[in-house]
Design a protein around this motif. Structure first.
Motif, mmCIF file in Angstrom:
data_model
loop_
_atom_site.group_PDB
_atom_site.id
_atom_site.type_symbol
_atom_site.label_atom_id
_atom_site.label_comp_id
_atom_site.label_asym_id
_atom_site.label_seq_id
_atom_site.Cartn_x
_atom_site.Cartn_y
_atom_site.Cartn_z
ATOM 1 N N ARG A 1 0.846 -1.209 0.000
ATOM 2 C CA ARG A 1 0.000 0.000 0.000
ATOM 3 C C ARG A 1 0.879 1.255 0.000
ATOM 4 N N ALA A 2 1.908 1.263 0.835
ATOM 5 C CA ALA A 2 2.812 2.418 0.897
ATOM 6 C C ALA A 2 3.575 2.588 -0.420
ATOM 7 N N GLN A 3 3.926 1.484 -1.054
ATOM 8 C CA GLN A 3 4.597 1.572 -2.354
ATOM 9 C C GLN A 3 3.659 2.145 -3.411
ATOM 10 N N ARG A 4 2.434 1.696 -3.415
ATOM 11 C CA ARG A 4 1.452 2.203 -4.394
ATOM 12 C C ARG A 4 1.171 3.686 -4.190
ATOM 13 N N ALA A 5 1.249 4.127 -2.935
ATOM 14 C CA ALA A 5 1.025 5.547 -2.624
ATOM 15 C C ALA A 5 2.261 6.392 -2.948
ATOM 16 N N GLY A 6 3.372 5.729 -3.302
ATOM 17 C CA GLY A 6 4.597 6.456 -3.610
ATOM 18 C C GLY A 6 5.386 6.841 -2.365
ATOM 19 N N ASP A 7 5.023 6.268 -1.223
ATOM 20 C CA ASP A 7 5.707 6.593 0.034
ATOM 21 C C ASP A 7 6.942 5.737 0.278
#
Length: 190
Positions: A138-144
């Motif tokens: 989820r954090a990767q998909r958000a660009g975080d």
């Protein structure tokens, strides 16, 4: 486990409860390598009684930590839809480190357990790993978090922080300082 506990005779239930209390104390004092014979003696029972209730060290740890691991898995699932993906991952990771450092030596044991499906702790560890992986994705998909960080790499970093936390003494920085430093490195390139 709850049904098994209710079905036990009262004396067996008392023995089990004493064993868990003494194991908790011994693991806090000496880490996960504490002598199981000493645990039995401290509980006032023989080694056979201990092994009847908990055939392996991992089974004893599962009884002590299973609920905490399940709570951590549930926490990851609850965080999956809340607020910032980065903050959710960081919050869960801090809780993960706190849980996995409950006893000295637990981090190494849990890491080995993920590779051993026969271990009593394997299912709990695998569920935690999957829940953490979902937060990472989820954090990767958000660009975080960098897209090229694999779940295995992320968990290795977190295990490293857990191990470091076990080694730290009073005046040194704790996991709450180390994890944000790692998260800076995990962030997308600027």
């Amino acid at each position: 486990m709850g049904d098994t506990r209710r079905a036990m005779r009262a004396d067996a239930r008392r023995n089990r409860d004493r064993l868990l209390a003494e194991a908790r104390a011994a693991f806090l004092e000496h880490g996960t390598g504490a002598s199981l014979d000493d645990v039995a003696a401290r509980a006032g029972v023989g080694a056979g009684t201990l092994y009847r209730h908990f055939p392996t060290r991992e089974a004893l740890l599962e009884a002590l930590l299973g609920e905490r691991f399940d709570a951590l898995t549930a926490r990851a699932r609850a965080l999956a839809d809340q607020g910032s993906a980065r903050e959710a991952l960081l919050a869960w990771t801090l809780e993960f480190v706190e849980t996995t450092t409950a006893y000295r030596g637990l981090t190494a044991m849990l890491t080995a357990t993920l590779r051993d499906p026969a271990s009593a702790l394997h299912a709990s560890c695998e569920a935690m790993r999957e829940a953490g992986t979902a937060l990472l994705v989820r954090a990767q998909r958000a660009g975080d978090v960098r897209a090229d960080v694999t779940p295995a790499e992320f968990l290795a970093l977190v295990a490293g922080v857990s191990w470091a936390r076990e080694q730290l003494t009073g005046g040194e920085p704790g996991a709450d300082r180390l994890l944000p430093l790692i998260f800076e490195g995990l962030g997308p390139p600027r």
